[in-house]
Design an enzyme around this catalytic site. Structure first.
Site, PDB file in Angstrom:
ATOM      1  N   GLY A 153      49.947  29.285  39.796  1.00 21.50           N
ATOM      2  CA  GLY A 153      50.316  28.413  40.904  1.00 21.50           C
ATOM      3  C   GLY A 153      51.518  27.539  40.638  1.00 21.50           C
ATOM      4  CE  LYS A 162      61.613  31.474  38.557  1.00 16.15           C
ATOM      5  NZ  LYS A 162      60.221  31.081  38.226  1.00 16.15           N
ATOM      6  CD  GLU A 214      58.934  27.956  39.739  1.00 14.81           C
ATOM      7  OE1 GLU A 214      58.136  28.907  39.699  1.00 14.81           O
ATOM      8  OE2 GLU A 214      59.472  27.552  40.786  1.00 14.81           O
ATOM      9  N   GLY A 215      60.285  27.146  35.214  1.00 12.28           N
ATOM     10  CA  GLY A 215      60.412  28.211  34.237  1.00 12.28           C
ATOM     11  C   GLY A 215      59.879  29.537  34.756  1.00 12.28           C
ATOM     12  N   GLY A 266      56.788  32.084  33.861  1.00 13.38           N
ATOM     13  CA  GLY A 266      55.598  32.241  33.048  1.00 13.38           C
ATOM     14  C   GLY A 266      55.304  30.977  32.260  1.00 13.38           C
ATOM     15  N   PRO A 318      44.717  23.024  46.514  1.00 13.83           N
ATOM     16  CG  PRO A 318      44.702  22.774  48.833  1.00 13.83           C
ATOM     17  CD  PRO A 318      45.261  22.159  47.583  1.00 13.83           C
TER      18      PRO A 318
END
Length: 238
Positions: A14, A37, A109-110, A112, A200
């Site tokens: 997520g 990214k 954001e990496g 994995g 959620p």
């Protein structure tokens, strides 16, 4: 916190949806946001990538993607197999630093987990965080097995002298099992940092307007949200 590095304890936990929620909450708080990214894998040139998905859900963010490789592999492997130049940690750090001069918050954001390799020299997202001296937010799964991967990630960050900002559960099930409910107490214990949110399950399937309205309620005040970890734990714990 001008730059926040977001990693997962593995794949499919997520991370991208959590990045979108952090971006949406920051935007709602009146902050300008950029999403970087570092390396996108497993996506064709004409397909939207993770940064595009963050923008779709969160709203008016600046997006940047340093490299894209077609096969769904670790970036170093995907670059080698595609015969393309890999991304190096310094490239990512320099791009994030530039974005931070123009935005209140930059989310990196990496791909994995923390130690997935970007290049043949073994460069990782942990190296990026070190170059930026940026805190790292860890996105973890809810259920069985998450304690091990979360503690390993936390130990690696500390061994490098990096700041672990907190842990977010990337997908909290509608009907959590016993392991998931117990992990609400155990995740802060093994990581040494607080839970900063729980998204959620299925949050990414919400319409963008609904996602943006709900996102602050999934994240703690440190992430511009209103989520109360103790109240959530009392409600969900066994």
């Amino acid at each position: 916190m001008p730059v926040l590095v977001i990693t997962g304890t593995g794949t499919e936990v997520g991370k991208t949806i959590t990045t979108a929620a952090v971006a949406a909450s920051a935007l709602a708080a009146g902050r300008s946001v950029a999403v970087l990214k570092a390396a996108q894998t497993g996506v064709r040139p004409d397909e939207p990538g993770d940064a595009d998905e963050v923008a779709r859900l969160a709203g008016a963010v600046t997006t940047a993607e340093l490299a894209r490789y077609p096969e769904p592999l670790a970036p170093a492997t995907a670059a080698r197999r595609a015969g393309r130049v890999p991304v190096h940690p310094r490239d990512v750090a320099e791009a994030a630093a530039k974005l931070s001069t123009e935005h209140d918050l930059v989310l990196v954001e990496g791909a994995g987990g923390l130690l997935v390799r970007f290049d043949a020299a073994g460069g990782t997202l942990a190296d990026v965080a070190g170059l930026l001296a940026a805190p790292v937010l860890v996105v973890a799964s809810a259920g069985l097995g998450t304690l091990n991967t979360t503690e390993l990630t936390a130990r690696e960050l500390r061994s490098r002298g990096l700041d672990l900002a907190g842990v977010v559960i990337g997908s909290w099930p509608q009907a959590p099992d016993l392991a998931s409910r117990c992990n609400l107490a155990d995740l802060p214990d093994v990581s040494g940092v607080p839970l900063l949110g729980a998204l959620p399950a299925g949050a990414g399937a919400l319409a963008p307007a609904g996602f943006r309205a709900a996102a602050p309620g999934w994240l703690a005040p440190r992430l511009d949200g209103t989520w109360d970890a103790e109240a959530f734990r009392r409600r969900e714990s066994p």
